[in-house]
Design a protein around this motif. Sequence first.
Motif, short mmCIF file in Angstrom:
data_model
loop_
_atom_site.label_atom_id
_atom_site.label_comp_id
_atom_site.label_asym_id
_atom_site.label_seq_id
_atom_site.Cartn_x
_atom_site.Cartn_y
_atom_site.Cartn_z
N THR A 2 15.01 23.68 1.46
CA THR A 2 13.80 23.12 0.87
C THR A 2 13.48 23.84 -0.43
O THR A 2 14.05 24.88 -0.75
N PHE A 3 12.54 23.29 -1.16
CA PHE A 3 12.15 23.87 -2.46
C PHE A 3 10.63 23.80 -2.60
O PHE A 3 10.11 23.34 -3.62
N ASP A 4 9.92 24.21 -1.56
CA ASP A 4 8.47 24.31 -1.63
C ASP A 4 8.07 25.32 -2.71
O ASP A 4 8.77 26.32 -2.92
N PRO A 5 6.95 25.12 -3.41
CA PRO A 5 5.94 24.06 -3.25
C PRO A 5 6.21 22.80 -4.06
O PRO A 5 5.32 21.97 -4.21
N ILE A 6 7.41 22.64 -4.61
CA ILE A 6 7.73 21.45 -5.39
C ILE A 6 7.92 20.27 -4.45
O ILE A 6 8.59 20.38 -3.43
N SER A 7 7.37 19.13 -4.81
CA SER A 7 7.48 17.95 -3.98
C SER A 7 8.86 17.33 -4.14
O SER A 7 9.40 17.28 -5.25
N PRO A 8 9.45 16.81 -3.07
CA PRO A 8 10.76 16.15 -3.20
C PRO A 8 10.73 14.89 -4.05
O PRO A 8 11.77 14.43 -4.50
N THR A 9 9.54 14.33 -4.26
CA THR A 9 9.43 13.10 -5.04
C THR A 9 9.20 13.35 -6.52
O THR A 9 8.97 12.39 -7.27
N ILE A 10 9.28 14.59 -6.98
CA ILE A 10 9.02 14.89 -8.38
C ILE A 10 10.09 14.24 -9.24
O ILE A 10 11.27 14.17 -8.87
N ASP A 11 9.69 13.74 -10.39
CA ASP A 11 10.54 13.08 -11.39
C ASP A 11 11.01 11.70 -10.95
O ASP A 11 11.75 11.04 -11.70
N LEU A 12 10.62 11.23 -9.77
CA LEU A 12 10.97 9.88 -9.34
C LEU A 12 9.87 8.91 -9.73
O LEU A 12 8.68 9.25 -9.68
N GLN A 13 10.24 7.72 -10.13
CA GLN A 13 9.27 6.72 -10.54
C GLN A 13 8.54 6.17 -9.31
O GLN A 13 9.17 5.70 -8.37
N GLU A 14 7.22 6.23 -9.33
CA GLU A 14 6.41 5.75 -8.22
C GLU A 14 5.85 4.38 -8.54
O GLU A 14 5.30 4.15 -9.62
N THR A 15 5.99 3.45 -7.62
CA THR A 15 5.49 2.11 -7.82
C THR A 15 5.01 1.54 -6.49
O THR A 15 5.50 1.92 -5.42
N HIS A 16 4.03 0.63 -6.59
CA HIS A 16 3.52 -0.08 -5.42
C HIS A 16 3.98 -1.54 -5.41
O HIS A 16 3.70 -2.25 -4.43
N SER A 45 0.82 -1.21 0.00
CA SER A 45 0.00 0.00 0.00
C SER A 45 0.86 1.27 0.00
O SER A 45 0.47 2.28 -0.57
N GLN A 46 2.03 1.23 0.63
CA GLN A 46 2.91 2.40 0.65
C GLN A 46 3.71 2.46 -0.64
O GLN A 46 4.38 1.50 -1.02
N PRO A 47 3.68 3.58 -1.35
CA PRO A 47 4.43 3.67 -2.60
C PRO A 47 5.93 3.79 -2.34
O PRO A 47 6.37 4.24 -1.28
N CYS A 48 6.71 3.40 -3.32
CA CYS A 48 8.17 3.53 -3.29
C CYS A 48 8.59 4.39 -4.47
O CYS A 48 8.14 4.19 -5.60
N PHE A 49 9.47 5.37 -4.21
CA PHE A 49 9.94 6.30 -5.23
C PHE A 49 11.36 5.90 -5.63
O PHE A 49 12.26 5.86 -4.79
N ILE A 50 11.53 5.58 -6.91
CA ILE A 50 12.75 4.95 -7.40
C ILE A 50 13.57 5.95 -8.21
O ILE A 50 13.03 6.68 -9.06
N PHE A 51 14.86 5.98 -7.94
CA PHE A 51 15.82 6.73 -8.76
C PHE A 51 16.64 5.72 -9.54
O PHE A 51 17.28 4.84 -8.95
N HIS A 52 16.64 5.87 -10.88
CA HIS A 52 17.38 4.95 -11.72
C HIS A 52 18.24 5.74 -12.70
O HIS A 52 18.39 6.96 -12.57
N GLN A 53 18.82 5.05 -13.66
CA GLN A 53 19.84 5.65 -14.51
C GLN A 53 19.29 6.79 -15.37
O GLN A 53 20.03 7.72 -15.70
#
Length: 412
Positions: A243-257, A89-97
């Motif tokens: 910080t860089f509000d209002p941009i989310s720290p998870t932006i551009d990261l792949q989200e998967t469950h 249920s909790q998403p994972c944010f992935i950084f890849h190549q």
Amino acid sequence: MAGTAARLYLNRWAAAKVEVLPVRAGRGAPRPVKKTEYDIPGLEPITYAGRMHYVPGLAKPKHLEWTKDWYDPHHHIGPRLEQMPLWKSQPCFIFHQRTKLLEGVKQALWLTKSKLISGLPDRVLKISEDCSDQFENQDEQVQKIIARAFLWSNKETEPERTKFCPVLVRDVLQFCRMLTFKHPMVSRRALAENYRLATSWNRESDLFRVCGLNGALLNAKSPLEPLASRDEVLATANHVLETFDPISPTIDLQETHVYEEFNDPGFKEGYPYAHPHTLYLTNVCNPPGGPPFNPEHLRAKMIMFAFGNALANAKRLYGEEAKVLDRPVVVQSVATDGRLFQFLVLQLNTTDLNSSDGVKNLIWIDSDQLLYDYANYLPKMKKKVVLEPAGVFGYQPETFSKFLAMYLHGVM
């Protein structure tokens, strides 16, 4: 005059009869209108199932889904994401190549809970001053390596970056390895390519992961010594992360469950060269045919993958428990597009990354160091006047000295 009046009358009559039709965007036949099906309790629709062919006015029969008694790979339908064994249920944010962080270094520093220091550490700078004359005719040899990678290894007028950039890094590393007779500790290292990294951490109620191919990793039998003292490490607790509000720290990261949490430094247990030393990245077009990373995104990529290698090694040595490390893990990184070099040194002080308070990790970056000004396969001419001759010009020996210093870090 009578004919003119008749033509005007006919034109007005035709304009009044013109029907304005809706204009469709794009080509092709219009989509068929989907008929609404009504399900009335107590009434069974009359279908054409018994006729074995389509009959106008009768309803379309509904058949049960047929399940085969054998496995058909050509018509296999996988389970839904919610039905997969690894679904969470909790998403994972992935950084890849191929990930490009929108905020670049600022976002990478927040994700890794790190403090940025401009320039290389004093220990590495001292080595770069001492190794300025390690080779005989060092500058001439390096210029020959550049010419071979950029000019001699191809027959194109403008060589592709995907070809000459890896050749340049590989040849420069081979040139540095020739110092084994002066520094025998260099032989206690191994260069690994196409290895796969996987590690994860929690950051303010979010789960992040670094995984996949990332570059060529120079491993050593013994780890690098910490660069910052214990007092300097404890002083990082007063540093406030930007910080860089209002941009989310998870932006551009792949989200998967669908994921699995495990720690894999990329090598099997018992590998003799188990400690990461320097990670080498080449800024080539990724994916092929696309634009390369700009320097800001490339430096963020260096931070994330150097941090991933350090974190995976720290968990292997000290366990999965999040804590401040008694002996920090140091990992270096060098990235280049064949002309511009980026240098990075990371010291992992803590694996407790959930909160922004407490001890921070340390990162030193020396950015945008030119190895040479330009290299031309053919001379550039205008009106029969040579503006730039063919060959490599504007060689910067200081950049190679820093490259060599990071290679010799740990043996001098």
